[in-house]
Design a protein around this motif. Structure first.
Motif, short mmCIF file in Angstrom:
data_model
loop_
_atom_site.label_atom_id
_atom_site.label_comp_id
_atom_site.label_asym_id
_atom_site.label_seq_id
_atom_site.Cartn_x
_atom_site.Cartn_y
_atom_site.Cartn_z
N GLU A 207 0.77 -1.16 0.30
CA GLU A 207 -0.46 0.11 -0.33
C GLU A 207 1.39 1.25 0.06
O GLU A 207 0.28 2.39 -0.60
N ALA A 208 1.65 1.17 0.61
CA ALA A 208 2.52 2.47 0.50
C ALA A 208 3.17 2.17 -0.54
O ALA A 208 3.76 4.12 -0.45
N VAL A 209 3.70 1.97 -1.58
CA VAL A 209 4.19 2.91 -2.32
C VAL A 209 3.44 3.61 -3.33
O VAL A 209 3.17 5.11 -4.04
N THR A 210 1.60 4.19 -2.51
CA THR A 210 0.88 5.24 -3.49
C THR A 210 0.57 6.82 -2.55
O THR A 210 0.51 7.37 -2.61
N TRP A 211 1.54 6.30 -1.57
CA TRP A 211 1.57 7.23 -0.45
C TRP A 211 2.60 8.35 -0.60
O TRP A 211 3.96 8.16 -1.62
N THR A 212 2.62 9.62 -0.16
CA THR A 212 3.62 11.08 0.16
C THR A 212 4.31 10.86 1.41
O THR A 212 4.24 9.61 1.90
N VAL A 213 5.13 11.40 0.95
CA VAL A 213 6.18 11.45 2.06
C VAL A 213 5.24 12.06 3.83
O VAL A 213 5.34 11.50 4.19
N ARG A 214 4.65 13.32 3.67
CA ARG A 214 3.23 13.75 4.67
C ARG A 214 2.58 12.32 4.72
O ARG A 214 2.40 12.43 6.07
N GLU A 215 1.87 11.97 3.72
CA GLU A 215 1.27 9.98 4.61
C GLU A 215 2.50 9.26 5.47
O GLU A 215 1.89 9.02 6.52
N CYS A 216 3.67 9.35 4.78
CA CYS A 216 4.44 8.36 6.18
C CYS A 216 4.36 9.30 6.84
O CYS A 216 4.24 8.71 8.30
N ALA A 217 5.05 10.15 7.57
CA ALA A 217 4.96 10.59 8.20
C ALA A 217 4.02 10.56 8.94
O ALA A 217 3.98 10.89 10.38
N GLU A 218 2.59 10.90 8.60
CA GLU A 218 1.58 11.25 9.44
C GLU A 218 1.05 9.50 9.94
O GLU A 218 0.69 9.40 11.37
N ARG A 219 1.44 8.54 9.34
CA ARG A 219 1.19 7.36 10.06
C ARG A 219 2.47 6.75 10.79
O ARG A 219 1.75 5.90 11.95
N LEU A 220 3.60 7.21 10.87
CA LEU A 220 4.47 7.13 12.33
C LEU A 220 4.67 7.85 12.62
O LEU A 220 5.38 8.18 14.01
N GLY A 221 3.20 8.80 13.17
CA GLY A 221 3.93 10.22 14.08
C GLY A 221 4.63 10.57 14.41
O GLY A 221 4.57 11.59 15.39
N VAL A 222 4.89 11.45 13.28
CA VAL A 222 6.20 12.16 13.30
C VAL A 222 5.85 13.52 11.90
O VAL A 222 5.03 13.58 11.12
N SER A 223 6.62 14.57 11.86
CA SER A 223 6.83 15.49 11.27
C SER A 223 6.97 15.04 9.91
O SER A 223 8.13 14.35 9.44
N PRO A 224 6.95 15.60 8.73
CA PRO A 224 7.42 15.38 7.35
C PRO A 224 9.04 15.64 7.56
O PRO A 224 10.05 15.39 6.66
N GLY A 225 9.25 17.03 8.03
CA GLY A 225 10.61 17.60 8.08
C GLY A 225 11.14 16.77 9.34
O GLY A 225 12.67 15.96 9.18
N TYR A 226 11.16 15.53 10.09
CA TYR A 226 11.46 15.13 10.95
C TYR A 226 11.92 14.07 10.38
O TYR A 226 13.09 12.86 11.04
N LEU A 227 10.73 13.43 9.76
CA LEU A 227 11.08 12.56 9.04
C LEU A 227 12.18 11.81 7.89
O LEU A 227 13.00 11.30 7.72
#
Length: 311
Positions: A207-227
């Motif tokens: 599923e993750a191949v269709t996500w953005t960096v922001r969506e991945c960061a949200e699922r991991l509970g961190v900010s896109p910058g921190y990720l």
């Protein structure tokens, strides 16, 4: 992941028409650890399968003899033993033109790493390399470690599970030194390493191949910058770049191993516009989706024809 271990003889799974056969780890019975080790012959014919397939488990294979080609995620690795290969769950692989394969395999699920969870990141890094060639003394100590793992697994003496976990940890760490990969805790500490490791597992999912960096960061509970900061520190690459590579690999697998149309492959990799998908694919691989499919179809059919001639 459900169904990672099954009784011996359980058929492999084909959960969806756009996926490869899924091999699960066979264990002796209820309560048996999710681990197996042995030679190609001991593990069984699937250990040298010529058909593209996936695993629900990790596989470390030390090839000490034989000839052929190991194909991992469409990358071709001609055998020149000794070789060490590391495969993570979900990777597609098979053997082409293999003859007289000799060596040792170690198979285990992620839950077996309970004593050393940091080994997941090392295994991910090793699987990205797929194929190492230890020479001289390096090959000898790998052979000894693999032999010890097989011996402990066969004897099942009291405390053998903890011994297996310890030996496996040593094997993973020393293989990482051989590959020149950083050891978790040196490249990053605490939460930083945990986030980078979690991102690596996340983008390995379908599923993750269709996500953005922001969506991945949200699922991991961190900010896109921190990720971005943690992933770049751990891998030297940005999460955006790694997502692009994961999306490309997914598209390559579907084109090479399924009969889905280019439009269907585009949808399954997160593209609503097939023309844009084709431009993306050509930029990343140098080939159009159609040309890539034809190229790999010829390779696969040639492999099957030659194996039939030898039989």
């Amino acid at each position: 992941m459900r169904g990672t271990t099954v009784p011996p003889g359980t058929p492999c799974l084909v959960p969806r028409p756009d996926e490869m056969p899924l091999h699960r780890l066979e264990v002796a019975g209820a309560g048996a650890p999710p681990f197996a080790a042995g030679s190609f012959d001991a593990v069984g014919p699937l250990s040298r399968s010529a058909r593209p397939h996936r695993h629900t488990f990790y596989e470390i294979v030390h090839v000490t003899g034989g000839s052929g080609t190991h194909v991992v995620d469409l990358a071709r690795w001609p055998l020149a033993p000794p070789h060490l290969a590391v495969l993570r769950p979900g990777q597609v692989h098979h053997w082409e033109h293999s003859r007289r394969l000799d060596g040792t395999l170690v198979l285990f699920t992620e839950e077996f790493l309970v004593d050393h969870p940091g080994d997941r990141e090392l295994l991910r890094q090793l699987a990205a390399r797929s194929w190492l060639r230890p020479e001289g003394g390096e090959g000898e100590w790998i052979g000894r470690l693999m032999a010890e793992l097989v011996g402990e697994f066969r004897q099942r003496a009291p405390g053998y599970e903890s011994v297996l976990r310890s030996l496996l940890h040593v094997l993973v760490v020393r293989a990482s030194r051989l590959a020149g990969d950083p050891v978790p805790g040196v490249m990053a500490e605490g939460r930083t390493a945990a986030v980078a490791e979690s991102f690596g597992r996340l983008i390995a999912s379908r599923e993750a191949v269709t996500w953005t960096v922001r969506e991945c960061a949200e699922r991991l509970g961190v900010s896109p910058g921190y990720l971005t900061q943690t992933v770049r520190a751990a891998t030297g690459r940005s999460p955006g770049r790694l997502l692009i590579e994961a999306r490309t690999r997914r598209a390559q697998r579907l084109l090479a191993h399924t009969e889905l149309s280019v439009r269907q492959v585009a949808v399954r990799t997160g593209f609503t516009d097939p023309a844009y998908f084709s431009r993306f694919f050509r930029r990343e691989t140098g080939l159009s989706p159609g040309a890539f499919r034809q190229h790999h179809a010829r390779k696969h059919h040639g492999s099957v024809d030659q194996s039939l001639e030898r039989g």
